[in-house]
Design an enzyme around this catalytic site. Structure first.
Site, PDB file in Angstrom:
ATOM      1  N   ASP A  18       0.816  -1.226   0.000  1.00 44.24           N
ATOM      2  CA  ASP A  18       0.000   0.000   0.000  1.00 44.24           C
ATOM      3  C   ASP A  18       0.846   1.271   0.000  1.00 44.24           C
ATOM      4  OD1 ASP A  18      -2.277  -1.703   0.268  1.00 44.24           O
ATOM      5  OD2 ASP A  18      -1.794  -1.878   2.393  1.00 44.24           O
ATOM      6  N   LYS A  21       1.963   2.313  -5.153  1.00 39.87           N
ATOM      7  CA  LYS A  21       2.706   1.905  -6.353  1.00 39.87           C
ATOM      8  C   LYS A  21       1.956   2.289  -7.636  1.00 39.87           C
ATOM      9  CE  LYS A  21       2.942  -2.336  -4.605  1.00 39.87           C
ATOM     10  NZ  LYS A  21       2.712  -2.188  -3.161  1.00 39.87           N
ATOM     11  N   GLY A  45      -4.466  -4.441  -4.472  1.00 35.08           N
ATOM     12  CA  GLY A  45      -5.614  -3.576  -4.764  1.00 35.08           C
ATOM     13  C   GLY A  45      -5.198  -2.155  -5.052  1.00 35.08           C
ATOM     14  N   HIS A  46      -5.807  -1.580  -6.069  1.00 38.32           N
ATOM     15  CA  HIS A  46      -5.628  -0.155  -6.293  1.00 38.32           C
ATOM     16  C   HIS A  46      -6.920   0.400  -6.876  1.00 38.32           C
ATOM     17  CE1 HIS A  46      -4.242  -2.046 -10.078  1.00 38.32           C
ATOM     18  NE2 HIS A  46      -4.789  -1.005 -10.658  1.00 38.32           N
ATOM     19  N   GLN A 230       2.053  -6.292  -3.293  1.00 36.78           N
ATOM     20  CA  GLN A 230       2.514  -6.292  -1.887  1.00 36.78           C
ATOM     21  C   GLN A 230       3.862  -5.565  -1.800  1.00 36.78           C
ATOM     22  OE1 GLN A 230       1.489  -9.690  -3.126  1.00 36.78           O
ATOM     23  NE2 GLN A 230      -0.514  -8.854  -2.725  1.00 36.78           N
TER      24      GLN A 230
HETATM   25  P1  IMP Z   1      -2.391 -12.765   1.943  1.00 35.83           P
HETATM   26  O1  IMP Z   1      -1.469 -12.185   0.903  1.00 35.83           O
HETATM   27  O2  IMP Z   1      -3.833 -12.470   1.658  1.00 35.83           O
HETATM   28  O3  IMP Z   1      -2.122 -14.206   2.192  1.00 35.83           O
HETATM   29  O4  IMP Z   1      -2.072 -12.019   3.326  1.00 35.83           O
HETATM   30  C1  IMP Z   1      -0.821 -12.204   4.000  1.00 35.83           C
HETATM   31  C2  IMP Z   1      -0.353 -10.897   4.639  1.00 35.83           C
HETATM   32  O5  IMP Z   1       0.004  -9.973   3.609  1.00 35.83           O
HETATM   33  C3  IMP Z   1      -1.431 -10.210   5.465  1.00 35.83           C
HETATM   34  O6  IMP Z   1      -0.826  -9.535   6.554  1.00 35.83           O
HETATM   35  C4  IMP Z   1      -2.011  -9.183   4.500  1.00 35.83           C
HETATM   36  O7  IMP Z   1      -2.605  -8.094   5.146  1.00 35.83           O
HETATM   37  C5  IMP Z   1      -0.767  -8.779   3.741  1.00 35.83           C
HETATM   38  N1  IMP Z   1      -1.075  -8.286   2.384  1.00 35.83           N
HETATM   39  C6  IMP Z   1      -1.431  -9.016   1.330  1.00 35.83           C
HETATM   40  N2  IMP Z   1      -1.632  -8.229   0.266  1.00 35.83           N
HETATM   41  C7  IMP Z   1      -1.380  -6.980   0.665  1.00 35.83           C
HETATM   42  C8  IMP Z   1      -1.379  -5.703  -0.009  1.00 35.83           C
HETATM   43  O8  IMP Z   1      -1.632  -5.588  -1.217  1.00 35.83           O
HETATM   44  N3  IMP Z   1      -1.059  -4.627   0.757  1.00 35.83           N
HETATM   45  C9  IMP Z   1      -0.724  -4.748   2.067  1.00 35.83           C
HETATM   46  N4  IMP Z   1      -0.699  -5.906   2.726  1.00 35.83           N
HETATM   47  C10 IMP Z   1      -1.016  -7.005   2.029  1.00 35.83           C
END
Ligand code: IMP
Length: 460
Positions: A18, A21, A45-46, A230
């Site tokens: 977040d 990007k 997500g954006h 991420q």
């Molecule tokens: P997962 O990717 O849904 O398995 O989540 C694993 C960890 O990564 C969790 O703490 C999520 O909140 C974090 N996470 C996954 N995708 C994002 C993102 O796009 N932005 C911020 N944190 C993320």
């Protein structure tokens, strides 16, 4: 590298995701022909804002507002066809059809209904996004279980749709049967064979069953920007287990999940923000309010403490005036809109950690940094000391330095901000190439060099 061949740059987040990007991709997109994803899926997500509407995208790469740009979803991504079909249809609905622009590798792994079910049942200790990404990649590595295949790819849908669907639905039905009535409460989403077929009908026309698709584009001159989802601190290897995502988020992986030989790599771009945030569980050394904030945010959604609640319950200026870290965190979250794009979760808030940033820059070979949300630092002027705290150094020599607040205009950078940026450049040993200064698309400055401090205002 052949002269008429193109190249690939890689852009990644340097903190906990977040970092904005998509805003940087949007500003740089004119320099590229293709924007490509190489990892993750609908856990990213954006938000795309047009004159008339705004929509949330999770799997489609950024840069869609640039008409001439091709979008590629590489084989390292986990694709949820139901979700993806929704994004494609929503974009068409606001006048952005993707025909001839979007290409999806047939080697992407499919996020199966059972993956979403398992993630929503077991992901809470990590605070996953609940999109089935972890179980999907786990099945990719597992390949078979009890004699049956568990990893299914887009190409399986292409070659024998009925068989792939049948197996995926069977796994899902078994999960529901095992859980009984409890299954309904856990999922919050329902999958059916027809729903998957409908999603597939939309997605299918964008699939490319050619492993050399991107290679051939670059061989004939295409310039690619790989867009990481991420961030490097959430990488499955480099992050702090188990509080990580399940894919490789680091720039080197772009050339695995993005289907291109690394000989085409040109440079690596890192995106950070001036106020940090983290969603989900895990270490966050500079979190304002520490464990109190972490617990509050963890419980927030189940207690209905979302953006509307916080906005209507708190006066952010009073919270800032209080001087208390936990309160300042809530205030900054409200004032800077730090809530999950997909989930609406309140994000944990912290001050900028330059020590951590320097390590990420060194470990991942970052060539230039973009620093977003510079404008958010001005809110510190309402705290009792009226200074901006920033953390420098590595443990045990970590120190907080205070900087004077500033206001941003379209003129040369204010000297207080310049001093801060120059110090960050010095400590990270990396150029700052641009800053984000607000929510709007053109609240963005690109620099030739900080030392001349004559930013060009980005205007797309
Ligand atoms: P997962 O990717 O849904 O398995 O989540 C694993 C960890 O990564 C969790 O703490 C999520 O909140 C974090 N996470 C996954 N995708 C994002 C993102 O796009 N932005 C911020 N944190 C993320």
């Amino acid at each position: 590298m052949d002269n008429c061949e193109g190249y690939a740059d890689v852009l990644v987040g340097l903190q906990y995701g977040d970092e904005g990007k998509a805003k940087v991709v949007d500003a740089l997109a004119g320099e590229y022909d293709i924007i490509a994803r190489f990892n993750g899926g609908s856990n990213a997500g954006h938000t795309v804002v047009t004159k008339h509407s705004s929509i949330k995208l999770r799997q489609i790469p950024s840069g869609i507002l640039h008409q001439g740009i091709t979008l590629y979803i590489g084989s390292g991504c986990a694709v949820d066809i139901v979700q993806l079909s929704k994004e494609i249809k929503e974009l068409a609905g606001i006048g952005i059809p993707l025909q001839g622009r979007l290409f999806i590798s047939s080697r992407c792994n499919l996020v199966q209904p059972v993956h979403v079910a398992l993630d929503r049942t077991h992901g809470h200790p990590i605070g996953t996004t609940g999109n089935g990404i972890g179980p999907c990649y786990a099945d990719r590595a597992l390949r078979v279980q009890e004699g049956s295949r568990v990893s299914w790819l887009i190409k399986d849908m292409l070659h024998d749709t009925d068989h792939a669907l049948e197996i995926m639905m069977m796994r899902y039905s078994n999960w529901i049967a095992d859980l009984g009535d409890a299954a309904d409460n856990m999922l919050g989403v329902e999958y059916s064979q027809q729903g998957l077929l409908d999603g597939w009908a939309v997605v299918k026309e964008f699939v490319v069953d050619d492993p050399l698709f991107l290679v051939n584009q670059v061989r004939t001159g295409a310039k690619v920007l790989f867009e990481g989802a991420q961030s490097v601190l959430l990488d499955v290897t480099h992050g702090e287990q188990p509080f990580v995502t399940s894919s490789h988020t680091t720039p080197s992986y772009a050339f695995v999940g993005g289907d291109l030989p690394c000989k085409y790599h040109r440079k690596t771009i890192g995106v950070a923000k001036a106020i940090m945030s983290r969603v989900g569980a895990g270490p966050f050394p500079t979190e304002l309010g520490g464990i109190h904030s972490a617990r509050y945010c963890d419980a927030a959604i189940s207690q209905g403490k979302n953006q509307d609640f916080e906005r209507s319950s708190f006066d952010p200026i009073r919270l800032l005036n209080s001087g208390d870290g936990f309160n300042i965190g809530i205030a900054l979250r409200i004032l800077t809109g730090e809530y999950g794009t997909g989930s609406g979760r309140p994000r944990r808030i912290g001050i900028l950690d330059v020590g951590q940033l320097s390590q990420a820059v060194a470990l991942h070979g970052i060539d230039e940094i973009f620093l977003n949300k510079i404008d958010c630092l001005t809110h510190f002027s309402y705290t009792p000391d009226s200074v901006i705290p920033i953390l420098f150094g590595d443990a045990p020599n970590r120190t907080i330095e205070n900087f004077l607040p500033f206001s941003i205009s379209n003129e040369p950078l204010p000297p207080e901000l310049l001093r801060l940026l120059q110090l960050i450049e010095l400590k990270t040993e990396c150029k700052i190439r641009g800053i984000g200064t607000g929510q709007k698309r053109n609240d963005f400055f690109l620099f030739d060099s900080l030392s001349t401090h004559t930013p060009s205002h980005h205007d797309s």
